[in-house]
Scaffold this motif. Sequence first.
Motif, PDB file in Angstrom:
ATOM      1  N   LEU A  24     -49.972 -30.284   7.447  1.00 24.98           N
ATOM      2  CA  LEU A  24     -50.135 -30.385   8.892  1.00 24.98           C
ATOM      3  C   LEU A  24     -49.143 -29.458   9.589  1.00 24.98           C
ATOM      4  CD1 LEU A  24     -51.540 -32.294  11.205  1.00 24.98           C
ATOM      5  CD2 LEU A  24     -49.186 -33.078  11.440  1.00 24.98           C
ATOM      6  N   ARG A  25     -49.598 -28.756  10.596  1.00 18.69           N
ATOM      7  CA  ARG A  25     -48.721 -27.927  11.416  1.00 18.69           C
ATOM      8  C   ARG A  25     -48.969 -28.261  12.885  1.00 18.69           C
ATOM      9  NH1 ARG A  25     -46.933 -27.596   7.217  1.00 18.69           N
ATOM     10  NH2 ARG A  25     -46.304 -25.788   5.977  1.00 18.69           N
ATOM     11  N   VAL A  26     -47.889 -28.394  13.639  1.00 15.92           N
ATOM     12  CA  VAL A  26     -47.965 -28.748  15.054  1.00 15.92           C
ATOM     13  C   VAL A  26     -47.502 -27.561  15.891  1.00 15.92           C
ATOM     14  CG1 VAL A  26     -47.208 -30.370  16.838  1.00 15.92           C
ATOM     15  CG2 VAL A  26     -47.498 -31.164  14.472  1.00 15.92           C
ATOM     16  N   ILE A  27     -48.216 -27.292  16.976  1.00 19.29           N
ATOM     17  CA  ILE A  27     -47.894 -26.179  17.870  1.00 19.29           C
ATOM     18  C   ILE A  27     -47.683 -26.704  19.281  1.00 19.29           C
ATOM     19  CG2 ILE A  27     -48.856 -24.141  19.037  1.00 19.29           C
ATOM     20  CD1 ILE A  27     -50.310 -23.446  16.481  1.00 19.29           C
ATOM     21  N   ASP A  28     -46.583 -26.284  19.895  1.00 21.35           N
ATOM     22  CA  ASP A  28     -46.358 -26.496  21.325  1.00 21.35           C
ATOM     23  C   ASP A  28     -46.837 -25.231  22.031  1.00 21.35           C
ATOM     24  OD1 ASP A  28     -45.275 -26.485  23.937  1.00 21.35           O
ATOM     25  OD2 ASP A  28     -43.607 -27.774  23.347  1.00 21.35           O
ATOM     26  N   ALA A  29     -47.938 -25.347  22.762  1.00 21.72           N
ATOM     27  CA  ALA A  29     -48.530 -24.191  23.442  1.00 21.72           C
ATOM     28  C   ALA A  29     -48.380 -24.306  24.958  1.00 21.72           C
ATOM     29  CB  ALA A  29     -50.004 -24.063  23.068  1.00 21.72           C
ATOM     30  N   HIS A  48     -39.184 -31.404  21.576  1.00 23.19           N
ATOM     31  CA  HIS A  48     -40.558 -31.178  21.126  1.00 23.19           C
ATOM     32  C   HIS A  48     -40.898 -32.154  20.013  1.00 23.19           C
ATOM     33  CE1 HIS A  48     -37.948 -28.251  18.891  1.00 23.19           C
ATOM     34  NE2 HIS A  48     -38.552 -28.828  17.866  1.00 23.19           N
ATOM     35  N   ILE A  49     -42.168 -32.229  19.686  1.00 18.76           N
ATOM     36  CA  ILE A  49     -42.605 -33.071  18.574  1.00 18.76           C
ATOM     37  C   ILE A  49     -42.017 -32.506  17.288  1.00 18.76           C
ATOM     38  CG2 ILE A  49     -44.641 -33.805  17.248  1.00 18.76           C
ATOM     39  CD1 ILE A  49     -46.199 -33.830  19.899  1.00 18.76           C
ATOM     40  N   PRO A  50     -41.501 -33.379  16.387  1.00 25.92           N
ATOM     41  CA  PRO A  50     -40.861 -32.883  15.160  1.00 25.92           C
ATOM     42  C   PRO A  50     -41.732 -31.880  14.403  1.00 25.92           C
ATOM     43  CG  PRO A  50     -40.472 -35.222  15.400  1.00 25.92           C
ATOM     44  CD  PRO A  50     -41.415 -34.843  16.501  1.00 25.92           C
ATOM     45  N   GLY A  51     -41.120 -30.748  14.069  1.00 28.84           N
ATOM     46  CA  GLY A  51     -41.785 -29.712  13.297  1.00 28.84           C
ATOM     47  C   GLY A  51     -42.613 -28.744  14.121  1.00 28.84           C
ATOM     48  N   ALA A  52     -42.728 -28.976  15.421  1.00 25.57           N
ATOM     49  CA  ALA A  52     -43.593 -28.129  16.248  1.00 25.57           C
ATOM     50  C   ALA A  52     -43.044 -26.708  16.345  1.00 25.57           C
ATOM     51  CB  ALA A  52     -43.747 -28.728  17.635  1.00 25.57           C
ATOM     52  N   ARG A  53     -43.960 -25.747  16.288  1.00 25.64           N
ATOM     53  CA  ARG A  53     -43.641 -24.345  16.529  1.00 25.64           C
ATOM     54  C   ARG A  53     -44.041 -24.013  17.966  1.00 25.64           C
ATOM     55  NH1 ARG A  53     -43.551 -26.035  11.335  1.00 25.64           N
ATOM     56  NH2 ARG A  53     -43.981 -24.468   9.727  1.00 25.64           N
ATOM     57  N   PHE A  54     -43.318 -23.103  18.612  1.00 20.66           N
ATOM     58  CA  PHE A  54     -43.665 -22.707  19.972  1.00 20.66           C
ATOM     59  C   PHE A  54     -44.600 -21.514  19.937  1.00 20.66           C
ATOM     60  CE2 PHE A  54     -42.994 -20.385  23.979  1.00 20.66           C
ATOM     61  CZ  PHE A  54     -43.355 -21.384  24.870  1.00 20.66           C
ATOM     62  N   PHE A  55     -45.737 -21.642  20.625  1.00 17.57           N
ATOM     63  CA  PHE A  55     -46.753 -20.592  20.696  1.00 17.57           C
ATOM     64  C   PHE A  55     -46.721 -20.012  22.103  1.00 17.57           C
ATOM     65  CE2 PHE A  55     -50.824 -18.617  21.177  1.00 17.57           C
ATOM     66  CZ  PHE A  55     -51.338 -18.361  19.918  1.00 17.57           C
ATOM     67  N   ASP A  96     -49.567 -29.477  24.791  1.00 11.79           N
ATOM     68  CA  ASP A  96     -48.764 -28.844  25.839  1.00 11.79           C
ATOM     69  C   ASP A  96     -48.096 -29.930  26.666  1.00 11.79           C
ATOM     70  OD1 ASP A  96     -50.408 -29.430  28.330  1.00 11.79           O
ATOM     71  OD2 ASP A  96     -51.901 -28.275  27.235  1.00 11.79           O
ATOM     72  N   GLY A  97     -47.276 -29.519  27.605  1.00 15.02           N
ATOM     73  CA  GLY A  97     -46.485 -30.462  28.386  1.00 15.02           C
ATOM     74  C   GLY A  97     -47.158 -30.939  29.649  1.00 15.02           C
ATOM     75  N   ASN A  98     -48.453 -30.688  29.774  1.00  9.70           N
ATOM     76  CA  ASN A  98     -49.152 -31.025  31.011  1.00  9.70           C
ATOM     77  C   ASN A  98     -50.428 -31.815  30.737  1.00  9.70           C
ATOM     78  OD1 ASN A  98     -49.001 -30.830  33.846  1.00  9.70           O
ATOM     79  ND2 ASN A  98     -50.554 -29.225  33.888  1.00  9.70           N
ATOM     80  N   GLY A  99     -50.389 -32.691  29.746  1.00  7.23           N
ATOM     81  CA  GLY A  99     -51.573 -33.480  29.382  1.00  7.23           C
ATOM     82  C   GLY A  99     -52.482 -32.662  28.490  1.00  7.23           C
ATOM     83  N   ILE A 100     -53.559 -32.149  29.043  1.00  6.24           N
ATOM     84  CA  ILE A 100     -54.380 -31.136  28.381  1.00  6.24           C
ATOM     85  C   ILE A 100     -54.528 -29.999  29.383  1.00  6.24           C
ATOM     86  CG2 ILE A 100     -56.631 -30.551  27.413  1.00  6.24           C
ATOM     87  CD1 ILE A 100     -56.956 -33.413  26.496  1.00  6.24           C
ATOM     88  N   PHE A 101     -53.882 -28.893  29.102  1.00  5.15           N
ATOM     89  CA  PHE A 101     -53.898 -27.761  30.012  1.00  5.15           C
ATOM     90  C   PHE A 101     -54.025 -26.483  29.204  1.00  5.15           C
ATOM     91  CE2 PHE A 101     -51.694 -24.814  33.071  1.00  5.15           C
ATOM     92  CZ  PHE A 101     -52.664 -24.871  34.063  1.00  5.15           C
ATOM     93  N   SER A 102     -52.912 -25.940  28.756  1.00  6.45           N
ATOM     94  CA  SER A 102     -52.942 -24.685  28.003  1.00  6.45           C
ATOM     95  C   SER A 102     -53.251 -24.877  26.525  1.00  6.45           C
ATOM     96  CB  SER A 102     -51.611 -23.948  28.165  1.00  6.45           C
ATOM     97  OG  SER A 102     -50.521 -24.793  27.844  1.00  6.45           O
ATOM     98  N   ALA A 103     -53.100 -26.091  26.005  1.00  4.96           N
ATOM     99  CA  ALA A 103     -53.368 -26.325  24.577  1.00  4.96           C
ATOM    100  C   ALA A 103     -54.804 -25.972  24.219  1.00  4.96           C
ATOM    101  CB  ALA A 103     -53.072 -27.775  24.207  1.00  4.96           C
TER     102      ALA A 103
END
Length: 283
Positions: A24-29, A48-55, A96-103
């Motif tokens: 599993l891989r998590v992305i903060d977009a 951020h969520i543990p293990g998340a990469r920033f996109f 993302d940090g806005n609910g569902i926006f840029s993700a």
Amino acid sequence: MSADDPKTLVSTQWLADHLKDPDLRVIDASWYLPDMNRDPKAEYDAAHIPGARFFDIDDISDTLSDLPHMAPSPEKFMSRLRAMGIGDGHQVVVYDGNGIFSAARVWWLFRLMGKTDIAVLDGGFGKWQAEGREIEDMPPILRDRHMTASRQAHLVKDVTQVAAAAKLGDWQIVDARGAARFRGDEPEPREGLRAGRIPGSKNVHYATLLNEDGTMKRGDALKAAFTQAGVDLDKRIITTCGSGVTAAILSLGLEMLGHRDWALYDGSWAEWGQFEQLKVETG
């Protein structure tokens, strides 16, 4: 469709249950409009969520284009994702940090590159935090992973194709911007753009697909967001918006409804609004 679908949308509980899965891989977009006055990278660095990469949507793009965050080449996409330790065989969850926006934009970008094992986190980081779930401020340890990509041209439209669709009416064009921008009643946030909409397009503001807590509507409620705006869900659809970000929320919603014959106009109004030779409707 079940409540959790690792190819479209998963709940915070699903992610919590799978967070330690080795593949599993998590992305903060996270990405925000200028008037939101938020710094996505600074917020990621703080929590951020543990293990998340920033996109970075603006960086992992076609930076040679004059238009904002246009889709990158498959080669650039593969290179950047490999460097992030994301590759073939991974299940990806993007938030993302806005609910569902840029993700949703990154979900679409993965799909454009032929990667289907990707889901958006329903409710995003805000819901994750509100539930008191684990967060961290440390960057993950990255290990290079082989990545292949194959561009799925049917999932994207360029300005020529959209102009033809507007003229022929063989695709429905659905705009995710707010009603005032769609009507041309308020100026565009980007300088130099005309106000209005693509002729013949319909307006489904992306927020109408979401519940108050930032999660995506389901079933009949999700379908109604489209049909009440006059969208025929049995016909082909091109999604558009200001710059190709919130259009992907509509694309995600269509995918959840089982509608497979859609494409996203990558240039969106940032492109259409600048060319005088392209017709604009208002009112």
